[in-house]
Design a protein around this motif. Structure first.
Motif, short mmCIF file in Angstrom:
data_model
loop_
_atom_site.label_atom_id
_atom_site.label_comp_id
_atom_site.label_asym_id
_atom_site.label_seq_id
_atom_site.Cartn_x
_atom_site.Cartn_y
_atom_site.Cartn_z
N TYR A 1 -2.99 12.68 -5.25
CA TYR A 1 -2.66 11.46 -4.50
C TYR A 1 -3.59 10.35 -4.98
CZ TYR A 1 -2.18 8.03 -0.82
OH TYR A 1 -1.97 6.85 -0.14
N THR B 1 -11.02 7.71 -5.88
CA THR B 1 -9.81 7.41 -5.09
C THR B 1 -8.64 8.35 -5.38
OG1 THR B 1 -8.52 5.82 -6.41
CG2 THR B 1 -10.39 4.90 -5.20
N GLY C 1 0.53 3.93 -2.63
CA GLY C 1 0.02 4.71 -3.74
C GLY C 1 1.03 5.70 -4.30
N LYS D 1 0.86 -1.18 0.00
CA LYS D 1 0.00 0.00 0.00
C LYS D 1 0.89 1.23 0.00
CE LYS D 1 -4.16 -1.89 1.48
NZ LYS D 1 -4.96 -2.37 2.56
N GLU E 1 -4.40 6.71 -4.23
CA GLU E 1 -4.18 5.67 -3.21
C GLU E 1 -4.06 4.27 -3.81
OE1 GLU E 1 -7.26 5.72 -0.30
OE2 GLU E 1 -6.22 4.30 0.99
N ASP E 2 -4.85 3.99 -4.87
CA ASP E 2 -4.90 2.62 -5.38
C ASP E 2 -3.80 2.30 -6.40
OD1 ASP E 2 -6.95 2.00 -3.77
OD2 ASP E 2 -8.48 1.87 -5.32
N ASP E 3 -3.02 3.30 -6.83
CA ASP E 3 -1.94 3.00 -7.78
C ASP E 3 -0.72 2.50 -7.01
OD1 ASP E 3 -3.66 3.72 -9.75
OD2 ASP E 3 -2.39 5.25 -10.66
N VAL E 4 -0.86 1.29 -6.52
CA VAL E 4 0.19 0.65 -5.71
C VAL E 4 1.16 -0.05 -6.66
CG1 VAL E 4 -1.32 0.36 -3.72
CG2 VAL E 4 -1.26 -1.40 -5.49
N HIS F 1 5.74 6.69 -0.46
CA HIS F 1 4.87 6.63 -1.65
C HIS F 1 5.72 6.77 -2.90
CE1 HIS F 1 2.74 8.51 1.73
NE2 HIS F 1 1.68 7.87 1.29
#
Ligand SMILES: Cc1cc2nc3c(=O)[nH]c(=O)nc-3n(C[C@H](O)[C@H](O)[C@H](O)COP(=O)(O)OP(=O)(O)OC[C@H]3O[C@@H](n4cnc5c(N)ncnc54)[C@H](O)[C@@H]3O)c2cc1C
Length: 364
Positions: A141, A116, A94, A92, A143-146, A238
């Motif tokens: 930001y 998101t 992002g 996690k 978050e889900d672009d891990v 991140h």
């Protein structure tokens, strides 16, 4: 040695291995033929970002397809680890997609409208990542672009496929595909194999099979170079992203800086000029990056099609041949959705018409 299969897949990169995984899970008798080792080419070179939002340049086709693939990864990571013992290292955190001016913020407006994604001004951003440049205006930001470890992910797909019954042949280049009656003969250095269906998934090297199979499609290489650096204290939590350059934090304080875009270069070694340009770009995002120690550098070839979208679908005149290639900058992200789509085409399950049309081989 068994030489007869339902499906033969050419290429053991992340695309071929994901397809093998989804087919073997359906109890389809499948074999993968890989010229070198599993995950040894473009897949190994990738940074592993799942950039459904940050890579999105088309909200009608790319985004829903990429987003479905990204969401699949959130469940897959446990499934693959439990079955194969391989951790794909989906972390996690992002991405912060940086803007250095009001105009660059404007350019992010379509991304900012997606679910998101939220805007952080410069102060909020630097509270989250205090090593980032003080010149930034703000950041989207996502978050889900891990990110995942591409090599491990490909190995996990291949191991799980084998557990479900697939055969994986490494160091087995395919020289030719020939049709005899309704069966395909796959000619390799280990002799001839037979299959009812063939999937061409050998990345930028797929052009030769298009030509052998009577098509004129050509994939071109877009070389990407990366550097890995290490720091004693982790510098980032991140990923930072700006103008196609990114800095991805891995475990143990490692950072991966990528990636150049060199068109039509078939050489798989990085150049000093390429690395120099990467360092210059990384420094604008993270000024202290130049103090870090270089661990390694490498390059890989992204497979690019004429419109930068992959070919996923049937040979226009032969339903026994399918193509899954040309994933360009996003093959790691798109691997699960591609594997599922090829599985659904082979087992004759419904596939969204807009995806069939967007990725079909004869879409000129
Ligand atoms: C520097 C860089 C960074 C990247 N970063 C990202 C990222 O962050 N996120 C993302 O989603 N994507 C990223 N990509 C893109 C991604 O790596 C590719 O889209 C993806 O790996 C393509 O997978 P593939 O299986 O089609 O090709 P490959 O991984 O190249 O696999 C093709 C395989 O076919 C084999 N082969 C070739 N010819 C034959 C033959 N005749 N017989 C048998 N086998 C054969 C090759 O040996 C190879 O193993 C990046 C790429 C590069 C270069």
């Amino acid at each position: 040695m068994k030489t007869n299969y339902d499906v033969a897949i050419i290429g053991g990169g992340i695309i071929g291995c994901s397809i093998a995984y989804y087919l073997a899970k359906e109890k389809i008798d499948v074999a993968v033929f890989e010229e070198k080792q599993i995950a040894s080419k473009s897949t190994r070179a990738a940074a592993g970002m799942l950039g459904a939002h940050s890579e999105c340049d088309d909200f009608e086709i790319f985004y829903p397809f990429a987003r479905s693939s990204q969401l699949t990864y959130f469940d897959l990571k446990d499934e693959l680890r439990e079955l194969s013992g391989v951790d794909i290292e989906l972390r996690k955190g992002g991405i912060f997609q940086l803007a250095f001016s009001e105009q660059e913020k404007e350019e992010l407006s379509a991304t900012l409208s997606l679910p998101t994604v939220s805007w952080y001004d410069s102060v909020e951003m630097r509270n989250r990542e205090n090593a980032v440049s003080s010149n930034i205006f703000g950041a989207a930001y996502i978050e889900d672009d891990v990110h995942v470890l591409p090599h491990s992910t490909c190995l996990a797909f291949s191991k799980c496929a084998q557990i479900y019954g697939a055969s994986i042949f490494e160091y087995t280049p395919v020289f030719a595909i020939q049709k005899e009656d309704s069966i395909y003969i796959i000619k390799t250095n280990k002799g001839a194999f037979q299959a009812k269906t063939v999937v061409v998934a050998n990345g930028v090297w797929s052009s030769s099979f298009f030509h052998q199979l009577g098509l004129h499609h050509t994939l071109s290489p877009v070389k990407g170079e990366c550097i890995s650096v290490s720091s004693v204290q982790p510098l980032l939590k991140h990923t930072l992203f700006h103008e196609h350059c990114y800095i991805v934090p891995r475990n143990n304080g490692r950072l991966v800086i990528g990636a150049t875009m060199v068109k039509n270069d078939w050489h798989e070694q990085p150049t000093l000029g390429g690395l120099e340009s990467l360092i210059a770009k990384a420094k604008t995002m993270l000024p202290t990056v130049t103090d870090l120690k270089i661990e390694s550098c490498w390059a890989g070839l992204r497979p690019q099609t004429f419109d930068k979208k992959p070919f996923i679908g049937y040979h226009p005149e032969d339903e026994g041949i399918l193509f899954a290639t040309g994933h360009f900058r996003n093959g790691i992200l798109l691997a699960p959705a591609t594997g599922q789509m090829i599985r659904d085409l082979i087992v004759k399950q419904e596939v969204k018409k807009e995806w069939i049309d967007a990725f079909k081989v004869n879409r000129f």
